[in-house]
Scaffold this motif. Structure first.
Motif, short mmCIF file in Angstrom:
data_model
loop_
_atom_site.label_atom_id
_atom_site.label_comp_id
_atom_site.label_asym_id
_atom_site.label_seq_id
_atom_site.Cartn_x
_atom_site.Cartn_y
_atom_site.Cartn_z
N ASP A 111 0.84 -1.19 0.00
CA ASP A 111 0.00 0.00 0.00
C ASP A 111 0.87 1.24 0.00
O ASP A 111 1.70 1.42 0.90
N ASP A 112 0.72 2.07 -1.01
CA ASP A 112 1.40 3.37 -1.09
C ASP A 112 2.91 3.29 -0.87
O ASP A 112 3.49 4.16 -0.23
N ALA A 113 3.55 2.24 -1.36
CA ALA A 113 5.01 2.06 -1.28
C ALA A 113 5.52 1.91 0.15
O ALA A 113 6.71 2.04 0.40
N LYS A 114 4.64 1.63 1.07
CA LYS A 114 5.04 1.41 2.46
C LYS A 114 5.51 -0.03 2.62
O LYS A 114 5.26 -0.87 1.76
N PRO A 115 6.18 -0.35 3.73
CA PRO A 115 6.57 -1.76 3.97
C PRO A 115 5.33 -2.66 4.07
O PRO A 115 4.23 -2.20 4.36
N ARG A 116 5.55 -3.95 3.84
CA ARG A 116 4.49 -4.94 4.04
C ARG A 116 4.13 -4.97 5.52
O ARG A 116 4.89 -4.47 6.36
N PRO A 117 3.01 -5.57 5.89
CA PRO A 117 2.64 -5.67 7.32
C PRO A 117 3.71 -6.33 8.18
O PRO A 117 3.85 -6.01 9.36
N ASP A 118 4.52 -7.23 7.59
CA ASP A 118 5.59 -7.87 8.36
C ASP A 118 6.87 -7.04 8.41
O ASP A 118 7.87 -7.46 8.96
N GLY A 119 6.83 -5.83 7.82
CA GLY A 119 7.97 -4.92 7.89
C GLY A 119 8.93 -4.99 6.73
O GLY A 119 9.83 -4.16 6.62
N VAL A 120 8.76 -5.94 5.82
CA VAL A 120 9.67 -6.07 4.67
C VAL A 120 9.41 -4.93 3.70
O VAL A 120 8.28 -4.66 3.31
N THR A 121 10.50 -4.25 3.31
CA THR A 121 10.40 -3.13 2.37
C THR A 121 10.69 -3.60 0.95
O THR A 121 11.18 -4.71 0.73
N ARG A 122 10.41 -2.75 -0.01
CA ARG A 122 10.70 -3.08 -1.41
C ARG A 122 12.20 -3.28 -1.63
O ARG A 122 12.61 -4.18 -2.36
N SER A 123 13.02 -2.46 -1.01
CA SER A 123 14.46 -2.61 -1.20
C SER A 123 14.94 -3.94 -0.60
O SER A 123 15.77 -4.62 -1.20
N GLN A 124 14.44 -4.31 0.57
CA GLN A 124 14.82 -5.59 1.16
C GLN A 124 14.39 -6.75 0.28
O GLN A 124 15.14 -7.70 0.07
N HIS A 125 13.17 -6.69 -0.23
CA HIS A 125 12.66 -7.76 -1.09
C HIS A 125 13.51 -7.89 -2.35
O HIS A 125 13.87 -9.00 -2.76
N LEU A 126 13.85 -6.76 -2.97
CA LEU A 126 14.67 -6.77 -4.18
C LEU A 126 16.06 -7.35 -3.90
O LEU A 126 16.53 -8.25 -4.61
N LYS A 127 16.72 -6.85 -2.86
CA LYS A 127 18.06 -7.35 -2.53
C LYS A 127 18.02 -8.84 -2.19
O LYS A 127 18.90 -9.60 -2.58
N ASP A 128 17.00 -9.25 -1.45
CA ASP A 128 16.86 -10.65 -1.07
C ASP A 128 16.65 -11.54 -2.30
O ASP A 128 17.27 -12.59 -2.42
N THR A 129 15.79 -11.12 -3.20
CA THR A 129 15.54 -11.90 -4.42
C THR A 129 16.81 -12.05 -5.23
O THR A 129 17.16 -13.16 -5.66
N VAL A 130 17.55 -10.96 -5.44
CA VAL A 130 18.78 -11.02 -6.23
C VAL A 130 19.83 -11.87 -5.51
O VAL A 130 20.55 -12.65 -6.14
N PHE A 131 19.91 -11.75 -4.19
CA PHE A 131 20.84 -12.58 -3.42
C PHE A 131 20.58 -14.06 -3.71
O PHE A 131 21.50 -14.82 -4.00
N TRP A 132 19.32 -14.49 -3.61
CA TRP A 132 19.00 -15.91 -3.81
C TRP A 132 19.17 -16.32 -5.27
O TRP A 132 19.55 -17.47 -5.55
N LEU A 133 18.93 -15.43 -6.21
CA LEU A 133 19.20 -15.74 -7.62
C LEU A 133 20.70 -15.94 -7.84
O LEU A 133 21.11 -16.85 -8.57
N GLN A 134 21.52 -15.12 -7.19
CA GLN A 134 22.97 -15.28 -7.29
C GLN A 134 23.40 -16.64 -6.74
O GLN A 134 24.24 -17.32 -7.32
N ARG A 135 22.83 -17.00 -5.61
CA ARG A 135 23.18 -18.30 -5.01
C ARG A 135 22.75 -19.44 -5.92
O ARG A 135 23.49 -20.43 -6.08
N ALA A 136 21.58 -19.34 -6.51
CA ALA A 136 21.12 -20.39 -7.43
C ALA A 136 22.05 -20.48 -8.64
O ALA A 136 22.44 -21.57 -9.05
#
Length: 124
Positions: free
Chosen positions: A13-38
């Motif tokens: 909602d409105d570029a705010k963090p998810r209800p669990d506190g995960v932000t867009r930047s965290q999600h992006l970095k996390d996704t790329v991290f796991w793609l790198q590992r794969a």
């Protein structure tokens, strides 16, 4: 078979963090991290596209939002693009060819890709 990840991002909602506190930047970095590992574990990852550059309203609603840039279509007649917290992360990832090796930014993708060695997305 090569894997190209398309239309991957996080809707909030409105570029705010998810209800669990995960932000867009965290999600992006996390996704790329796991793609790198794969990729380091010989999974044939050949590309990744963040979805989307600006908010996408194709579902007949102005919520949730998921762009790197958000646009207040109901209140801003100029439709100014406002950078979300994911823009600096995206800039760093594209400039450096991946994320820092080590620990992921959050646990958003931990159960999607297997554990392995950290690596780089770029193929140079």
């Amino acid at each position: 078979m090569p894997i190209y990840v398309v239309e991957n991002g996080i809707a909030t909602d409105d570029a705010k963090p998810r209800p669990d506190g995960v932000t867009r930047s965290q999600h992006l970095k996390d996704t790329v991290f796991w793609l790198q590992r794969a990729k380091a574990d010989a999974i044939p990852i050949i590309g990744y596209n963040y979805w989307t550059l600006v908010d996408d309203y194709e579902w007949g609603s102005y919520r949730p939002r998921l762009g790197l840039y958000t646009v207040n279509v109901l209140t801003d007649p100029a439709l100014k693009r406002i950078a979300t917290d994911a823009v600096p992360a995206y800039t760093q990832i594209t400039r450096d060819g991946g994320t820092e090796q080590g620990v992921p930014a959050c646990d958003s993708a931990r159960e999607v890709l297997p554990h392995g060695r950290a690596g780089q997305l770029r193929s140079d």
